[in-house]
Design an enzyme around this catalytic site. Structure first.
Site, mmCIF file in Angstrom:
data_model
loop_
_atom_site.group_PDB
_atom_site.id
_atom_site.type_symbol
_atom_site.label_atom_id
_atom_site.label_comp_id
_atom_site.label_asym_id
_atom_site.label_seq_id
_atom_site.Cartn_x
_atom_site.Cartn_y
_atom_site.Cartn_z
ATOM 1 N N LEU A 153 0.860 -1.282 -0.012
ATOM 2 C CA LEU A 153 -0.098 -0.074 -0.057
ATOM 3 C C LEU A 153 0.899 1.361 -0.098
ATOM 4 C CD1 LEU A 153 -2.976 0.181 0.036
ATOM 5 C CD2 LEU A 153 -2.947 1.095 2.433
ATOM 6 N N GLY A 154 1.725 1.420 -0.999
ATOM 7 C CA GLY A 154 2.600 2.543 -1.160
ATOM 8 C C GLY A 154 1.562 3.708 -2.074
ATOM 9 N N ARG A 155 2.224 4.417 -2.820
ATOM 10 C CA ARG A 155 1.556 5.757 -3.727
ATOM 11 C C ARG A 155 0.584 4.991 -4.533
ATOM 12 N NH1 ARG A 155 6.935 7.281 -3.701
ATOM 13 N NH2 ARG A 155 7.416 9.328 -2.833
ATOM 14 N N ILE A 156 1.008 3.866 -5.232
ATOM 15 C CA ILE A 156 0.527 3.216 -6.244
ATOM 16 C C ILE A 156 -0.866 2.412 -5.578
ATOM 17 C CG2 ILE A 156 0.236 1.589 -8.332
ATOM 18 C CD1 ILE A 156 2.782 2.689 -8.854
ATOM 19 N N ARG A 234 6.467 -5.151 -10.459
ATOM 20 C CA ARG A 234 7.548 -5.656 -11.179
ATOM 21 C C ARG A 234 7.326 -7.110 -11.290
ATOM 22 N NH1 ARG A 234 9.318 -1.526 -13.228
ATOM 23 N NH2 ARG A 234 11.406 -1.015 -12.972
ATOM 24 N N ASP A 258 1.050 -6.710 -16.508
ATOM 25 C CA ASP A 258 1.638 -5.768 -17.280
ATOM 26 C C ASP A 258 3.073 -5.663 -17.407
ATOM 27 O OD1 ASP A 258 1.576 -3.224 -18.948
ATOM 28 O OD2 ASP A 258 2.439 -2.163 -17.065
ATOM 29 N N GLU A 263 11.122 -9.440 -20.194
ATOM 30 C CA GLU A 263 10.178 -8.737 -21.293
ATOM 31 C C GLU A 263 11.429 -7.847 -22.141
ATOM 32 O OE1 GLU A 263 9.095 -4.607 -19.092
ATOM 33 O OE2 GLU A 263 8.018 -6.591 -18.344
ATOM 34 N N HIS A 281 3.900 -3.717 -20.714
ATOM 35 C CA HIS A 281 4.609 -2.927 -19.467
ATOM 36 C C HIS A 281 4.434 -1.195 -20.180
ATOM 37 C CE1 HIS A 281 8.199 -2.455 -16.829
ATOM 38 N NE2 HIS A 281 7.203 -1.376 -16.615
#
Length: 315
Positions: A153-156, A234, A258, A263, A281
């Site tokens: 539960l960071g910024r994103i 990631r 994503d 990749e 991505h």
């Protein structure tokens, strides 16, 4: 006065390349036919590295630049940068957080909706005549009112949660500790327990050696045959072998991804699975965000060479 010499690891859009070339003497590693020879020739003059999150800067690249002072990352992730090598030499590292947060969260929600409602298959159903020939598209699964788990539960992760709240979902999260800024959501420290109570598990935590394959066999199977895993963080955070096995056996209902190991040369087994949504991505891939990322990358480079505080330091 001569321009600071920087090593540019990968290409940037033209709107970034022009101001980079104006302010710095950019050595374009990505255009070199022989990376090692290019680094040997230009490494001694390099004072900063401008890279992208997925490209990073490994120890060989860092060691080839004995006068290196700064690594500026175009992207929020910096796990591909050898931070230990930077610490040993006092090399500063920056990234571009915040400016991409909302777009990444938006894509995560879009992937959840797209996969849950079968929108890719439904669009094909219309185009190939199946609607006219076979009737209505097979029933899918709703999103509203169901259970969502956010791993990191960071910024994103927080922005993902705010969007999920609009669907009247039951929201839980795992992190190092409970977050005061999420008082209405349930804190669950154990990722397996979080997965067990999630119809949709969003992977949004920063990548590190400690988080590698944190979403492994146990977590994946805990999400279950009716659940979905959405990864906008990631690739290393998920054990891809375990994920592919679970998708193949249907012990996991579906996934929306994503990011991938290796990749863009992702594991070809993903291409054979009907229950995974694959994206290239591009969670931060909007004009607005990419312009802001480029500006912040340049702001960090400029601040360093002018002796000003770095806007967004990692080290």
């Amino acid at each position: 006065m001569s321009k600071p010499v920087i090593l540019q690891v990968g290409p940037y859009p033209e709107w970034d390349q022009k101001p980079i070339d104006f302010a710095f003497e950019s050595k374009r590693l990505f255009e070199a036919e022989d990376y090692q020879s290019y680094l040997k020739e230009h490494g001694p003059s390099i004072r900063a590295i401008a890279t992208r999150g997925e490209l990073g800067a490994d120890s060989d690249m860092i060691n080839a630049c004995p006068t290196l002072e700064l690594i500026s990352v175009y992207g929020v992730g910096y796990d591909a940068v050898d931070l230990e090598a930077c610490r040993k030499r006092g090399i500063r590292v920056t990234n571009t957080p915040d400016v991409l947060t909302n777009d990444v969260a938006d894509l995560g929600i879009a992937m959840m909706l797209c996969q849950s409602r079968g929108m890719v298959g439904a669009e094909k159903w219309v185009r190939d005549g199946s609607w006219a020939d076979q009737g209505l598209y097979p029933l899918q699964r709703r999103v509203c009112g169901r259970r969502a788990g956010i791993l990191g539960l960071g910024r994103i992760g927080f922005e993902v949660g705010k969007r999920l709240a609009g669907f009247d979902m039951q929201i839980s999260y795992s992190d190092i500790s409970a977050k005061a800024y999420a008082p209405d959501w349930t804190f669950e420290p154990d990722p397996v327990a979080l997965a067990q109570t999630s119809d949709f598990l969003f992977v949004t935590l920063a990548a590190s050696a400690g988080t590698r394959h944190i979403v492994g066999k146990e977590v994946i199977e805990a999400v279950g045959p009716d659940g979905m895993i959405i990864n906008i963080s990631r690739a290393s955070n998920i054990d891809e072998d375990a994920l592919i096995a679970a998708l193949s056996s249907k012990s996991l209902g579906s996934a929306a991804l994503d990011v991938f190991e290796g990749e863009p040369a992702l594991d070809p087994r993903f291409l054979e699975l009907p229950n995974v949504l694959l994206q290239p991505h591009h969670a931060s891939g909007t004009v607005e965000t990419r312009r802001a990322m480029g500006q912040l990358l340049r702001d960090n480079l400029t601040a360093h060479f002018q002796g000003h505080p770095l806007p967004t330091p990692v080290l």
